[in-house]
Scaffold this motif. Sequence first.
Motif, short mmCIF file in Angstrom:
data_model
loop_
_atom_site.label_atom_id
_atom_site.label_comp_id
_atom_site.label_asym_id
_atom_site.label_seq_id
_atom_site.Cartn_x
_atom_site.Cartn_y
_atom_site.Cartn_z
N LEU A 52 44.72 54.05 55.51
CA LEU A 52 45.27 53.96 54.16
C LEU A 52 46.72 54.44 54.14
CD1 LEU A 52 43.35 55.10 50.96
CD2 LEU A 52 45.81 55.38 51.18
N GLN A 53 46.97 55.56 54.80
CA GLN A 53 48.34 56.09 54.81
C GLN A 53 49.27 55.20 55.63
OE1 GLN A 53 49.03 60.42 54.54
NE2 GLN A 53 46.92 60.64 55.28
N GLY A 54 48.73 54.58 56.68
CA GLY A 54 49.54 53.64 57.44
C GLY A 54 49.93 52.44 56.61
N ALA A 55 48.96 51.89 55.87
CA ALA A 55 49.24 50.73 55.00
C ALA A 55 50.25 51.10 53.92
CB ALA A 55 47.94 50.23 54.39
N LEU A 56 50.09 52.30 53.37
CA LEU A 56 51.01 52.76 52.32
C LEU A 56 52.43 52.88 52.86
CD1 LEU A 56 50.99 53.81 49.34
CD2 LEU A 56 50.75 56.12 50.31
N ASN A 57 52.58 53.51 54.02
CA ASN A 57 53.91 53.69 54.59
C ASN A 57 54.52 52.37 55.07
OD1 ASN A 57 54.05 56.43 54.12
ND2 ASN A 57 53.46 57.04 56.18
N ALA A 58 53.66 51.39 55.38
CA ALA A 58 54.15 50.08 55.82
C ALA A 58 54.58 49.20 54.64
CB ALA A 58 53.08 49.37 56.64
N GLY A 59 54.32 49.66 53.41
CA GLY A 59 54.79 48.93 52.24
C GLY A 59 53.78 48.02 51.59
N ALA A 60 52.48 48.29 51.80
CA ALA A 60 51.45 47.45 51.18
C ALA A 60 51.62 47.45 49.66
CB ALA A 60 50.06 47.96 51.55
N ARG A 61 51.35 46.30 49.05
CA ARG A 61 51.46 46.18 47.59
C ARG A 61 50.23 46.77 46.91
NH1 ARG A 61 51.67 40.34 44.67
NH2 ARG A 61 49.71 40.19 45.83
N ASN A 62 49.06 46.24 47.24
CA ASN A 62 47.80 46.77 46.74
C ASN A 62 46.96 47.24 47.92
OD1 ASN A 62 47.84 46.09 43.78
ND2 ASN A 62 48.10 44.02 44.61
N ILE A 63 46.33 48.39 47.77
CA ILE A 63 45.40 48.90 48.78
C ILE A 63 44.05 49.06 48.12
CG2 ILE A 63 44.87 50.77 50.38
CD1 ILE A 63 47.86 51.36 50.56
N PHE A 64 43.08 48.28 48.59
CA PHE A 64 41.73 48.28 48.03
C PHE A 64 40.83 49.09 48.95
CE2 PHE A 64 43.84 44.22 47.17
CZ PHE A 64 43.76 44.14 45.78
N ALA A 65 40.35 50.24 48.48
CA ALA A 65 39.47 51.10 49.27
C ALA A 65 38.02 50.82 48.91
CB ALA A 65 39.80 52.57 49.00
N ILE A 66 37.17 50.76 49.94
CA ILE A 66 35.74 50.54 49.74
C ILE A 66 34.96 51.69 50.36
CG2 ILE A 66 33.79 48.97 50.11
CD1 ILE A 66 35.79 46.72 50.60
N ASP A 67 34.15 52.35 49.57
CA ASP A 67 33.28 53.40 50.09
C ASP A 67 32.17 53.66 49.08
OD1 ASP A 67 33.70 55.68 52.48
OD2 ASP A 67 32.35 56.29 50.86
N PRO A 68 30.92 53.84 49.53
CA PRO A 68 29.82 54.05 48.60
C PRO A 68 29.84 55.41 47.91
CG PRO A 68 29.04 54.23 50.87
CD PRO A 68 30.45 53.74 50.93
N VAL A 69 30.62 56.35 48.43
CA VAL A 69 30.64 57.71 47.89
C VAL A 69 31.76 57.83 46.86
CG1 VAL A 69 30.89 60.16 48.43
CG2 VAL A 69 29.71 58.63 50.04
N GLU A 70 31.40 58.19 45.63
CA GLU A 70 32.39 58.25 44.55
C GLU A 70 33.50 59.24 44.86
OE1 GLU A 70 32.61 58.92 39.67
OE2 GLU A 70 30.75 59.35 40.78
N TRP A 71 33.17 60.40 45.41
CA TRP A 71 34.19 61.40 45.73
C TRP A 71 35.21 60.85 46.72
CZ3 TRP A 71 35.22 63.88 50.47
CH2 TRP A 71 36.17 64.90 50.40
N LYS A 72 34.76 60.10 47.70
CA LYS A 72 35.68 59.51 48.67
C LYS A 72 36.57 58.46 48.01
CE LYS A 72 33.36 60.31 53.07
NZ LYS A 72 32.95 59.66 54.33
N ARG A 73 36.01 57.70 47.08
CA ARG A 73 36.84 56.73 46.37
C ARG A 73 37.92 57.44 45.56
NH1 ARG A 73 31.66 54.61 45.27
NH2 ARG A 73 31.80 55.03 43.01
N ASP A 74 37.55 58.56 44.94
CA ASP A 74 38.54 59.35 44.20
C ASP A 74 39.63 59.87 45.13
OD1 ASP A 74 37.11 58.93 41.88
OD2 ASP A 74 36.08 60.87 41.93
N GLN A 75 39.22 60.32 46.31
CA GLN A 75 40.21 60.81 47.28
C GLN A 75 41.14 59.69 47.72
OE1 GLN A 75 40.64 64.17 48.37
NE2 GLN A 75 39.36 64.33 46.53
#
Length: 376
Positions: free
Chosen positions: A204-227
């Motif tokens: 996620l941090q790599g995509a962010l630093n590379a200039g991604a426009r939208n980053i879609f995170a998938i995880d079944p755990v709500e706390w991890k999605r919040d993170q």
Amino acid sequence: MKTKGALIWEFNQPWTIEEIEIGDPVKDEVKIQMEASGMCHSDHHLVTGDIPMAGFPVLGGHEGAGVVTEVGPGVEGLEPGDHVVLSFIPSCGACPSCQAGLRNLCDLGAMLLQGTAVSDNTHRIHSADGTPVIPMTLLGTFSPYMVVHKSSVVKIDPSIPFEVACLVGCGVTTGYGSAVRSADVRPGDDVVIAGIGGVGMGALQGALNAGARNIFAIDPVEWKRDQALKFGATHAYPDIFSAMAGVAEVTQGRMSAKTIITTGELHGEEIDNYLNITAKGGTCVVTAVANMAKSDVTLNLSMLTLLQKNLQGTIFGGGNPHHDIPQLLSMYKAGRLNLDDMVTRQYKLEQINDGYKDMLEGRNIRGVIRYTDADR
């Protein structure tokens, strides 16, 4: 010398803390006093048998940082007192793979699961009763001390805290490289990251630093999605199917230019779903580990061809550990890489089973074992 370590003696049994004996450094080897070890999901794959070692017992741990205490003959550029990170894949710099620029695929990696030392092909670690012990990727960071080949040792800035430095020995470097190298995320790309643990948060941090426009995170755990959202994801979903609908809406049906799979365990029947969320001409990077004994994959080969998609495997982020590890830590020091918040909890070695329970139940981005003088 005698020390202790976290061992498993058979599949699906808890880690046990036992006395072990490690050898002294021979030619090209380094002795290290360990200070911290990340608790990566790959070590849990040893417990389940998804990653088969050459036998039992196994000393776990492959993500660690510490201080050099002794060097053997032939070791240059390292001396007692140096702060180091262990690279979970050795990188000799001289074999055909390293010479071709594939230092994450160093030919010494062929020995990683065998348990015998690179230097002399002997078992260097033994249990209290003399049984040879097989260290995870020839490291075994679930112990306060280790002796390892110089090709696995990377010198780092001594100002970096050990509990964050250890993360770049595997998870962060693997995830970050999965985004910036293997997926080749470009400015403006839409990126899906499936699985928000230590590797996924690095991606996620790599995509962010590379200039991604939208980053879609998938995880079944709500706390991890919040993170994930706190770390820079723009959207978060509990499963691939809700993500497909969300990504389609946001991208007007074009889907994700890059998809990076960093789940704790990969199943072959899931591959087609990840390719379906990937845009035509896009790339799906497989970073997650699957059971080595399984080879069945669900994949629409016609759509793979007709939509010109790429299915790309990667190990250690496709990079050069001796370059990437110091570079990522310099980014951390400059405030461009958030490692502090990736360390969710710290544990004593004796709490290792609690740490893995927390990981499996979704309470950690990364748990870290922190050694103290009481362990020496």
